[in-house]
Design an enzyme around this catalytic site. Structure first.
Site, PDB file in Angstrom:
ATOM      1  N   GLY A  94       0.804  -1.212   0.000  1.00  0.00           N
ATOM      2  CA  GLY A  94       0.000   0.000   0.000  1.00  0.00           C
ATOM      3  C   GLY A  94       0.835   1.258   0.000  1.00  0.00           C
ATOM      4  N   ALA A  95       1.912   1.258  -0.768  1.00  0.00           N
ATOM      5  CA  ALA A  95       2.899   2.333  -0.679  1.00  0.00           C
ATOM      6  C   ALA A  95       2.672   3.459  -1.669  1.00  0.00           C
ATOM      7  CB  ALA A  95       4.303   1.758  -0.878  1.00  0.00           C
ATOM      8  N   ASN A  96       1.541   3.482  -2.369  1.00  0.00           N
ATOM      9  CA  ASN A  96       1.318   4.554  -3.336  1.00  0.00           C
ATOM     10  C   ASN A  96       0.698   5.803  -2.707  1.00  0.00           C
ATOM     11  OD1 ASN A  96      -1.050   2.587  -3.387  1.00  0.00           O
ATOM     12  ND2 ASN A  96      -1.968   4.412  -4.318  1.00  0.00           N
ATOM     13  N   GLY A 141      -0.542   7.828   1.438  1.00  0.00           N
ATOM     14  CA  GLY A 141      -0.699   7.798   2.882  1.00  0.00           C
ATOM     15  C   GLY A 141       0.518   7.327   3.640  1.00  0.00           C
ATOM     16  N   GLY A 169       1.872   4.390   3.843  1.00  0.00           N
ATOM     17  CA  GLY A 169       2.781   3.551   3.076  1.00  0.00           C
ATOM     18  C   GLY A 169       3.730   4.358   2.219  1.00  0.00           C
ATOM     19  N   SER A 189      -3.583  -0.715  14.910  1.00  0.00           N
ATOM     20  CA  SER A 189      -4.285   0.526  15.238  1.00  0.00           C
ATOM     21  C   SER A 189      -4.648   0.518  16.704  1.00  0.00           C
ATOM     22  CB  SER A 189      -5.553   0.652  14.389  1.00  0.00           C
ATOM     23  OG  SER A 189      -6.420   1.648  14.900  1.00  0.00           O
ATOM     24  N   TYR A 204     -13.457  -3.645  11.599  1.00  0.00           N
ATOM     25  CA  TYR A 204     -12.129  -3.041  11.455  1.00  0.00           C
ATOM     26  C   TYR A 204     -11.309  -3.258  12.716  1.00  0.00           C
ATOM     27  CZ  TYR A 204      -8.493   0.527  11.035  1.00  0.00           C
ATOM     28  OH  TYR A 204      -7.275   1.181  11.009  1.00  0.00           O
TER      29      TYR A 204
END
Length: 297
Positions: free
Chosen positions: A22-24, A26, A28, A139, A165
């Protein structure tokens, strides 16, 4: 150290390779940015390769982009099968938050499937390549999480996006706990750690599937939240410093919502070895992936 720690304090990562899911965008993206700036070769593991390439083009240092959809075990297996050579750090960052009731392509509840089962399978498949550590992003909402091993996919309980979540974030810590136990028992020097960002403004809060929640979170992000760069600090702290296996990093101030990173506590449920073992067994059965028979020591 924790009162003033910033990415400038990251030890040199030259010669090291890190995968950040998820590094694209936020957290990440900020994690990838800091690791690359410190000299690591960073692999951005993302669902949308085009967005990943755009993000990578703006990063310093050495990067590459590979496709990975954690909500699809076939994609997880393809990513892992395509890996060769050593991998120093795996950062399990990608996830979904407060999405409507739904299932992944493999029939898993969306939060559990994307936030836990996908990373569970990815980590175990990549463990034979790993040389240093796994960092899984949890979280503070894990404090309200509850794992029902008899109904992991919310098929008999009334579905709640916030509860689902929180359960997935509790699962992240239970996974870290049991993974570290197994690593230690196998004689491996690999470490499993976890981190949480506090309350950080990212685009995760704008993809809840509810226009009302998206609007509320947009206001809260502007008024209360820290930046994604600050939210990434605990992950970077866990990914680069000499910390004990099983450690959990988070912000040090205002109830863990902001401040420089330090090691923090977790809920009693997140420290339950029997629950962790039970979730591991269930996860292995659901994904068809388990702890490797042999690891480098």
């Amino acid at each position: 150290m924790t009162s003033s720690w910033t990415p400038r304090d990251i030890p040199s990562q030259a010669g090291r390779t890190a995968v950040v899911t998820g590094a694209n965008s936020g957290l990440g993206l900020e994690t990838a940015r800091a690791l690359a700036a410190a000299g690591a070769h960073v692999v951005l593991a993302v669902r949308d390769v085009a967005k990943g390439e755009t993000a990578a083009a703006a990063l310093p240092g050495s990067t590459e982009v590979r496709r990975l959809d954690l909500a699809d075990l076939a994609s997880v297996r393809e990513f892992a099968a395509g890996w060769s050579g050593p991998l120093d750090v795996l950062v399990n960052n990608a996830g979904v938050m407060w999405v409507p009731a739904g299932e992944t392509v493999d029939g898993f509840e969306s939060h559990l499937g994307t936030n836990h089962l996908g990373p569970f399978a990815l980590t175990n498949l990549l463990l034979p390549h790993l040389t240093d550590r796994v960092v899984t992003v949890s979280s503070a909402t894990h404090l309200t999480g509850r794992i029902d091993l008899a109904d992991l996919h919310w098929r008999t309980r009334s579905y709640s996006p916030t509860a689902a979540y929180a359960a997935s974030k509790l699962a992240n810590l239970l996974f870290t706990l049991e993974l570290q136990r197994r690593l230690t028992a196998s004689g491996s020097t690999l470490r499993a750690l976890a981190a949480h960002p506090g309350y950080s403004a990212t685009n995760l809060q704008s993809h809840t599937g509810s226009a009302a929640w998206n609007a509320v979170m947009s206001v809260a992000n502007r008024v209360v939240a820290t930046s994604a760069a600050e939210g990434a600090l605990p992950t970077l702290f866990a990914a680069t410093l000499e910390l004990p296996g099983g450690g959990y990093a988070g912000p040090s101030k205002l109830g863990g919502t902001r401040g420089r990173p330090t090691l923090v506590g977790r809920s009693p449920a997140a420290s339950d070895p029997d629950l962790a073992a039970g979730l591991w067994t269930a996860s292995a059965e659901l994904t068809g992936v388990d702890f490797p028979a042999a690891l480098p020591v």
